[in-house]
Design a protein around this motif. Structure first.
Motif, PDB file in Angstrom:
ATOM      1  N   VAL A 121       8.793  23.585  87.720  1.00  0.00           N
ATOM      2  CA  VAL A 121       7.967  24.773  87.935  1.00  0.00           C
ATOM      3  C   VAL A 121       6.553  24.400  87.508  1.00  0.00           C
ATOM      4  O   VAL A 121       6.365  23.795  86.439  1.00  0.00           O
ATOM      5  N   ALA A 122       5.556  24.720  88.322  1.00  0.00           N
ATOM      6  CA  ALA A 122       4.181  24.325  88.006  1.00  0.00           C
ATOM      7  C   ALA A 122       3.221  25.479  88.213  1.00  0.00           C
ATOM      8  O   ALA A 122       3.420  26.314  89.106  1.00  0.00           O
ATOM      9  N   SER A 123       2.185  25.512  87.412  1.00  0.00           N
ATOM     10  CA  SER A 123       1.144  26.516  87.614  1.00  0.00           C
ATOM     11  C   SER A 123       0.248  26.091  88.775  1.00  0.00           C
ATOM     12  O   SER A 123       0.219  24.921  89.170  1.00  0.00           O
ATOM     13  N   ARG A 124      -0.490  27.036  89.293  1.00  0.00           N
ATOM     14  CA  ARG A 124      -1.367  26.775  90.443  1.00  0.00           C
ATOM     15  C   ARG A 124      -2.408  25.699  90.140  1.00  0.00           C
ATOM     16  O   ARG A 124      -2.891  25.015  91.043  1.00  0.00           O
ATOM     17  N   ASP A 125      -2.763  25.522  88.874  1.00  0.00           N
ATOM     18  CA  ASP A 125      -3.780  24.545  88.490  1.00  0.00           C
ATOM     19  C   ASP A 125      -3.197  23.167  88.171  1.00  0.00           C
ATOM     20  O   ASP A 125      -3.944  22.258  87.798  1.00  0.00           O
ATOM     21  N   ALA A 126      -1.901  22.987  88.292  1.00  0.00           N
ATOM     22  CA  ALA A 126      -1.288  21.697  87.973  1.00  0.00           C
ATOM     23  C   ALA A 126      -1.686  20.638  88.994  1.00  0.00           C
ATOM     24  O   ALA A 126      -1.882  20.934  90.182  1.00  0.00           O
ATOM     25  N   THR A 127      -1.795  19.406  88.523  1.00  0.00           N
ATOM     26  CA  THR A 127      -2.056  18.270  89.412  1.00  0.00           C
ATOM     27  C   THR A 127      -1.167  17.103  89.006  1.00  0.00           C
ATOM     28  O   THR A 127      -0.856  16.921  87.827  1.00  0.00           O
ATOM     29  N   PHE A 128      -0.784  16.305  90.009  1.00  0.00           N
ATOM     30  CA  PHE A 128       0.096  15.164  89.800  1.00  0.00           C
ATOM     31  C   PHE A 128      -0.578  13.920  90.374  1.00  0.00           C
ATOM     32  O   PHE A 128      -1.043  13.934  91.517  1.00  0.00           O
ATOM     33  N   PHE A 129      -0.636  12.852  89.587  1.00  0.00           N
ATOM     34  CA  PHE A 129      -1.203  11.604  90.097  1.00  0.00           C
ATOM     35  C   PHE A 129      -0.693  10.431  89.274  1.00  0.00           C
ATOM     36  O   PHE A 129      -0.124  10.605  88.188  1.00  0.00           O
ATOM     37  N   ASP A 130      -0.887   9.224  89.807  1.00  0.00           N
ATOM     38  CA  ASP A 130      -0.386   8.013  89.161  1.00  0.00           C
ATOM     39  C   ASP A 130      -1.525   6.994  89.079  1.00  0.00           C
ATOM     40  O   ASP A 130      -1.910   6.409  90.083  1.00  0.00           O
ATOM     41  N   PRO A 131      -2.081   6.761  87.895  1.00  0.00           N
ATOM     42  CA  PRO A 131      -3.275   5.915  87.776  1.00  0.00           C
ATOM     43  C   PRO A 131      -3.007   4.415  87.693  1.00  0.00           C
ATOM     44  O   PRO A 131      -3.953   3.640  87.558  1.00  0.00           O
ATOM     45  N   HIS A 132      -1.790   3.956  87.782  1.00  0.00           N
ATOM     46  CA  HIS A 132      -1.471   2.570  87.464  1.00  0.00           C
ATOM     47  C   HIS A 132      -2.304   1.541  88.230  1.00  0.00           C
ATOM     48  O   HIS A 132      -2.881   0.630  87.641  1.00  0.00           O
ATOM     49  N   THR A 133      -2.335   1.652  89.551  1.00  0.00           N
ATOM     50  CA  THR A 133      -3.015   0.611  90.319  1.00  0.00           C
ATOM     51  C   THR A 133      -4.502   0.563  90.011  1.00  0.00           C
ATOM     52  O   THR A 133      -5.109  -0.519  90.044  1.00  0.00           O
ATOM     53  N   THR A 134      -5.107   1.695  89.706  1.00  0.00           N
ATOM     54  CA  THR A 134      -6.525   1.728  89.365  1.00  0.00           C
ATOM     55  C   THR A 134      -6.829   0.813  88.192  1.00  0.00           C
ATOM     56  O   THR A 134      -7.886   0.181  88.136  1.00  0.00           O
ATOM     57  N   TYR A 135      -5.899   0.731  87.264  1.00  0.00           N
ATOM     58  CA  TYR A 135      -6.115  -0.038  86.044  1.00  0.00           C
ATOM     59  C   TYR A 135      -5.344  -1.356  86.033  1.00  0.00           C
ATOM     60  O   TYR A 135      -5.065  -1.923  84.976  1.00  0.00           O
ATOM     61  N   GLY A 136      -4.973  -1.835  87.218  1.00  0.00           N
ATOM     62  CA  GLY A 136      -4.371  -3.155  87.316  1.00  0.00           C
ATOM     63  C   GLY A 136      -2.937  -3.243  86.863  1.00  0.00           C
ATOM     64  O   GLY A 136      -2.480  -4.299  86.404  1.00  0.00           O
ATOM     65  N   MET A 137      -2.198  -2.138  87.012  1.00  0.00           N
ATOM     66  CA  MET A 137      -0.792  -2.131  86.606  1.00  0.00           C
ATOM     67  C   MET A 137       0.097  -1.755  87.789  1.00  0.00           C
ATOM     68  O   MET A 137      -0.307  -0.980  88.657  1.00  0.00           O
ATOM     69  N   VAL A 138       1.296  -2.301  87.798  1.00  0.00           N
ATOM     70  CA  VAL A 138       2.270  -1.968  88.830  1.00  0.00           C
ATOM     71  C   VAL A 138       2.896  -0.618  88.506  1.00  0.00           C
ATOM     72  O   VAL A 138       3.319  -0.377  87.376  1.00  0.00           O
ATOM     73  N   SER A 139       2.944   0.261  89.469  1.00  0.00           N
ATOM     74  CA  SER A 139       3.705   1.500  89.326  1.00  0.00           C
ATOM     75  C   SER A 139       5.113   1.217  89.819  1.00  0.00           C
ATOM     76  O   SER A 139       5.378   1.217  91.013  1.00  0.00           O
ATOM     77  N   ALA A 140       6.011   0.946  88.883  1.00  0.00           N
ATOM     78  CA  ALA A 140       7.387   0.594  89.257  1.00  0.00           C
ATOM     79  C   ALA A 140       8.341   1.709  88.863  1.00  0.00           C
ATOM     80  O   ALA A 140       8.868   2.422  89.724  1.00  0.00           O
ATOM     81  N   TYR A 141       8.562   1.890  87.570  1.00  0.00           N
ATOM     82  CA  TYR A 141       9.497   2.923  87.128  1.00  0.00           C
ATOM     83  C   TYR A 141       9.053   4.309  87.589  1.00  0.00           C
ATOM     84  O   TYR A 141       9.870   5.141  87.995  1.00  0.00           O
ATOM     85  N   GLU A 142       7.739   4.556  87.537  1.00  0.00           N
ATOM     86  CA  GLU A 142       7.229   5.870  87.942  1.00  0.00           C
ATOM     87  C   GLU A 142       7.463   6.119  89.428  1.00  0.00           C
ATOM     88  O   GLU A 142       7.937   7.191  89.829  1.00  0.00           O
ATOM     89  N   ALA A 143       7.112   5.136  90.249  1.00  0.00           N
ATOM     90  CA  ALA A 143       7.283   5.299  91.689  1.00  0.00           C
ATOM     91  C   ALA A 143       8.761   5.419  92.059  1.00  0.00           C
ATOM     92  O   ALA A 143       9.125   6.208  92.942  1.00  0.00           O
ATOM     93  N   ILE A 144       9.608   4.653  91.380  1.00  0.00           N
ATOM     94  CA  ILE A 144      11.045   4.752  91.650  1.00  0.00           C
ATOM     95  C   ILE A 144      11.554   6.144  91.323  1.00  0.00           C
ATOM     96  O   ILE A 144      12.314   6.752  92.085  1.00  0.00           O
ATOM     97  N   ALA A 145      11.134   6.680  90.173  1.00  0.00           N
ATOM     98  CA  ALA A 145      11.571   8.025  89.793  1.00  0.00           C
ATOM     99  C   ALA A 145      11.123   9.058  90.811  1.00  0.00           C
ATOM    100  O   ALA A 145      11.881   9.954  91.194  1.00  0.00           O
ATOM    101  N   MET A 146       9.903   8.939  91.289  1.00  0.00           N
ATOM    102  CA  MET A 146       9.384   9.940  92.226  1.00  0.00           C
ATOM    103  C   MET A 146       9.956   9.780  93.626  1.00  0.00           C
ATOM    104  O   MET A 146      10.007  10.750  94.392  1.00  0.00           O
ATOM    105  N   THR A 147      10.400   8.576  93.971  1.00  0.00           N
ATOM    106  CA  THR A 147      11.030   8.397  95.280  1.00  0.00           C
ATOM    107  C   THR A 147      12.319   9.195  95.383  1.00  0.00           C
ATOM    108  O   THR A 147      12.776   9.524  96.487  1.00  0.00           O
ATOM    109  N   GLN A 148      12.900   9.534  94.232  1.00  0.00           N
ATOM    110  CA  GLN A 148      14.094  10.374  94.230  1.00  0.00           C
ATOM    111  C   GLN A 148      13.762  11.849  94.460  1.00  0.00           C
ATOM    112  O   GLN A 148      14.665  12.652  94.709  1.00  0.00           O
TER     113      GLN A 148
END
Length: 265
Positions: A121-148
């Motif tokens: 459940v989210a409020s109208r002002d909620a935002t979702f994002f993944d900063p990993h690649t911006t800072y030179g990191m692989v989004s692995a566990y996070e992306a896998i979780a969200m693919t579900q």
């Protein structure tokens, strides 16, 4: 304590709150330990039949791991110590339903938690994002979780766009990430109402249903998670370079990401 737990005995619901608002509810090692221990304790609490997970304040649900945390790593490319792998309810064998209530930002390591809840459940002002690649990191566990939880293209776009783009609550609802959108400040109350309904049903039937739903996707998730350590070891920049990129995130006129204001969709 970096974590607050309140029990509504009459309703059979526990409210678990990440309580580091000055750090945007980022998770340090102490908070990670408290989360894991709390889920394990709730397994044995017969008075709790459903759980709501939220963050303190309205600026952020959780912004992932606290960047000030030093996590020692084993001297092997085949092993990675990630304290966030143990913070979710399913990682601690809790099969009572967990509903997430999101106000403000939910990003990066927050997906370790959101990925192990039954719905969001989210409020109208909620935002979702993944900063990993911006800072030179692989989004692995996070992306896998969200693919579900999200369509493949939406996960890929979020993970690859980094800080340049955020998913707003309306878009998150449209793609199925969020099940209900509330007015600002109302996410926890709405999540508690839903959890109260669920807690009123026979708990064995509820927990069996939770297990059945998760069984439908658990095999694919387990196989994907097994590949994550190698991908992270191969693709991450060194810690010093990551820190340099993170330190420059407010460049370009003081706006996050150094490339102008992030686009919200």
């Amino acid at each position: 304590m970096a974590l607050l737990i309140e029990r509504e005995a009459a309703e059979g619901v526990a409210l678990v709150t990440l309580d580091r608002p000055d750090k945007l509810n980022a998770i340090d090692l102490r908070t990670a330990e408290e989360l894991a221990e709390s889920w394990r304790q709730l397994r044995y609490d017969v008075g709790v039949r459903a759980v709501v997970l939220t963050g303190s304040g309205t600026r952020a649900f959780c912004t992932g791991i606290d960047r000030g945390v030093n996590v020692p790593q084993p001297p092997s490319p085949y092993a990675i110590d990630d304290p966030l792998l143990r913070i979710g309810p399913k990682a601690n064998d809790l099969w009572k339903p967990v509903v997430a209530a999101v106000e403000g930002m939910a990003c990066g390591g927050a997906f370790y938690l959101l990925g192990e809840t039954e719905f969001i459940v989210a409020s109208r002002d909620a935002t979702f994002f993944d900063p990993h690649t911006t800072y030179g990191m692989v989004s692995a566990y996070e992306a896998i979780a969200m693919t579900q939880r999200m369509p493949f293209g939406e996960v890929a776009r979020m993970a690859l766009m980094g800080t340049a783009e955020r998913i707003g609550a309306a878009r998150a609802h449209a793609i199925g990430l969020v099940s209900e959108v509330t007015e600002p400040g109302g996410a926890a109350a709405a999540a508690l109402r839903a959890a109260g309904v669920i807690a009123g049903y026979p708990t064995d039937a509820v927990q069996g249903t939770v297990r059945a739903v998760w069984a439908a996707k658990e095999a694919a998730r387990t196989q994907a998670m097994a590949q994550a350590p190698a991908l992270i070891a191969l693709g991450n920049l060194g810690p010093e370079r990551q820190a340099e990129l993170f330190a420059g995130r407010r460049g370009g006129g003081g706006r996050e990401g150094g490339g102008g204001a992030p686009r919200v969709r």
